[in-house]
Design a protein around this motif. Structure first.
Motif, mmCIF file in Angstrom:
data_model
loop_
_atom_site.group_PDB
_atom_site.id
_atom_site.type_symbol
_atom_site.label_atom_id
_atom_site.label_comp_id
_atom_site.label_asym_id
_atom_site.label_seq_id
_atom_site.Cartn_x
_atom_site.Cartn_y
_atom_site.Cartn_z
ATOM 1 N N ASN A 179 0.814 -1.217 0.000
ATOM 2 C CA ASN A 179 0.000 0.000 0.000
ATOM 3 C C ASN A 179 0.846 1.264 0.000
ATOM 4 O O ASN A 179 0.325 2.370 0.004
ATOM 5 N N GLN A 180 2.181 1.099 -0.014
ATOM 6 C CA GLN A 180 3.062 2.264 0.045
ATOM 7 C C GLN A 180 4.341 2.006 -0.741
ATOM 8 O O GLN A 180 4.608 0.878 -1.161
ATOM 9 N N VAL A 181 5.100 3.068 -0.933
ATOM 10 C CA VAL A 181 6.401 2.972 -1.601
ATOM 11 C C VAL A 181 7.432 3.609 -0.678
ATOM 12 O O VAL A 181 7.238 4.718 -0.172
ATOM 13 N N TYR A 182 8.512 2.872 -0.453
ATOM 14 C CA TYR A 182 9.601 3.417 0.363
ATOM 15 C C TYR A 182 10.930 3.049 -0.289
ATOM 16 O O TYR A 182 11.142 1.887 -0.638
ATOM 17 N N LYS A 184 9.932 7.123 -0.794
ATOM 18 C CA LYS A 184 8.904 7.734 -1.643
ATOM 19 C C LYS A 184 9.464 8.270 -2.949
ATOM 20 O O LYS A 184 8.776 8.277 -3.973
ATOM 21 N N HIS A 186 11.353 6.980 -4.899
ATOM 22 C CA HIS A 186 11.434 5.936 -5.923
ATOM 23 C C HIS A 186 10.076 5.599 -6.552
ATOM 24 O O HIS A 186 9.997 4.704 -7.393
ATOM 25 N N SER A 187 9.045 6.323 -6.154
ATOM 26 C CA SER A 187 7.713 6.097 -6.721
ATOM 27 C C SER A 187 7.712 6.222 -8.243
ATOM 28 O O SER A 187 6.949 5.550 -8.934
ATOM 29 N N LYS A 188 8.582 7.073 -8.765
ATOM 30 C CA LYS A 188 8.619 7.320 -10.210
ATOM 31 C C LYS A 188 9.083 6.090 -10.999
ATOM 32 O O LYS A 188 8.932 6.058 -12.223
ATOM 33 N N TYR A 189 9.645 5.091 -10.306
ATOM 34 C CA TYR A 189 10.120 3.888 -11.006
ATOM 35 C C TYR A 189 9.130 2.721 -10.938
ATOM 36 O O TYR A 189 9.332 1.712 -11.612
ATOM 37 N N THR A 190 8.092 2.838 -10.118
ATOM 38 C CA THR A 190 7.215 1.681 -9.879
ATOM 39 C C THR A 190 6.480 1.217 -11.131
ATOM 40 O O THR A 190 6.363 0.021 -11.378
ATOM 41 N N THR A 191 6.010 2.153 -11.934
ATOM 42 C CA THR A 191 5.260 1.781 -13.138
ATOM 43 C C THR A 191 6.123 0.996 -14.104
ATOM 44 O O THR A 191 5.702 -0.047 -14.640
ATOM 45 N N GLU A 194 6.776 -2.515 -12.715
ATOM 46 C CA GLU A 194 5.601 -3.390 -12.772
ATOM 47 C C GLU A 194 5.259 -3.817 -14.197
ATOM 48 O O GLU A 194 4.626 -4.850 -14.403
#
Length: 366
Positions: A179-182, A184, A186-191, A194
């Motif tokens: 439910n979170q990214v740590y 934060k 690095h959120s720009k790399y999650t897509t 995935e």
């Protein structure tokens, strides 16, 4: 897995004092997680290694309520669950005794029939480590391996960004819920991750990135893959914990050497010195030592750190070039050099990139 069985497994996973090893014992004895909760406590106490402390809270219904709440989060966010007995559970991880009974997955991870390697290191990566990561991925990319790491600062995100750049599947093992990214940032790399890979965790949506969670997470990084590469590490650090766990799982461990005075090479140099890791200087070493045979041979260059050999080193090198792979004792006998001196000389030659160690305590010339 049925909804009833998933709730029971979640319930079991949430009970204090019941870790993965104990949970697996209970499941093996009872047949399934749901059958544990329909058993009598006296019967469970007969299981070897199960005591009253471990079973203290096992029938506390608050854990059932928590499991049902977590199931709603799982369903709402289309998270896939991986049960340790099911076919979709990572093959390598199945062989780790303390692997989680349940994993949560997000993304497009495909672990079947693939080469898998974990790459870890310091959060304070230097230009030396960055250059190694870039070249390592560029050279190994033609083999299309899966790159596993921890999605943290430093070596982790560097190696995963390079994997994305070269179209490789990469998996981030998280120390918290999905439910979170740590961190934060690095959120720009999650897509991108995935799209070709994804994230795995054993932690619920109620978990936060606490220090102990990162240490627990490290066993998943080590257990998922065939081998673990430590790029850079100080004398102490989480990547060394991962290397120790991989070593304990009888997986291959590789370390990138550095200058003795460099802070973030001390950990790697110590792993090599303690024979907990084999020294590598390029992707070519990993490909060779793991026996990975590419369908189309990639261009992988062998990096040598030093080129000058002493007279004794040259004698050993010439012998290995002529005779091929040899044991330490054979080298010492053939070159008429005491075993203790041969051993230290071989270590120096490894650091110079003149020889490489092989499984079975063999050495060969490069």
């Amino acid at each position: 897995m049925t909804t009833t069985e998933l709730i029971a497994t979640l319930r079991l996973q949430s009970i204090p004092n019941i870790g993965s090893v104990t949970a697996k014992k209970l499941i093996a004895h009872c047949g399934s997680a749901s059958q544990i909760f329909s058993s009598r406590k006296t019967d469970l106490l007969k299981i070897d290694g199960i005591g009253t402390l471990k079973l203290k809270n096992i029938f506390d219904t608050s854990h059932l309520d928590a499991a049902e709440e977590e199931l709603q989060f799982i369903k709402k966010n289309n998270i896939e669950t991986l049960y340790f007995k099911d076919e979709n559970y990572p093959d390598y991880l199945k062989h780790a005794i303390d692997a989680p009974i349940l994993l949560f997955k997000r993304g497009n991870i495909n672990l079947k029939n693939r080469k898998i390697i974990s790459v870890v290191g310091t959060r304070k990566i230097t230009s030396y480590g960055t250059a190694f990561c870039e070249k390592f991925i560029a050279d190994i990319a033609p083999l299309n391996p899966i790159i596993v790491s921890g999605f943290a600062y430093g070596v982790d995100i560097c190696i995963q960004k390079e994997a994305i750049k070269h179209g490789l599947q990469t998996i981030g093992c998280l120390a918290h819920g999905l439910n979170q990214v740590y961190p934060k940032v690095h959120s720009k790399y999650t897509t991108d991750i995935e799209k070709n890979g994804g994230f795995l965790t054993e932690f619920w949506s109620t978990s936060t990135p606490e220090r102990e969670n990162f240490l627990k997470r490290n066993r998943i990084i080590a257990g998922l893959s065939e081998a673990t590469v430590v790029v850079e590490s100080a004398e102490k650090g989480g990547s060394l914990v991962t290397a120790d766990i991989a070593h304990g799982y009888n997986r291959e461990v590789f370390a990138v050497p550095g200058r003795t005075q460099d802070k973030y090479s001390l950990g790697c140099n110590n792993l090599i010195k303690q024979q907990k890791a084999q020294m590598i200087t390029s992707a070519a070493d990993v490909v060779y030592l793991l026996g990975w045979e590419p369908k189309q041979k990639p261009k992988i260059t062998q990096q040598q750190l030093f080129v000058e050999l002493t007279e004794v080193e040259q004698q050993i090198h010439s012998f290995l070039q002529t005779e091929g792979k040899q044991l330490l004792d054979t080298i010492a006998l053939a070159c008429n050099i005491p075993v203790f001196k041969t051993s230290s000389t071989l270590l120096n030659m490894e650091m110079k990139g003149a020889i490489r160690p092989l499984p079975g305590k063999l050495f060969e010339a490069i």
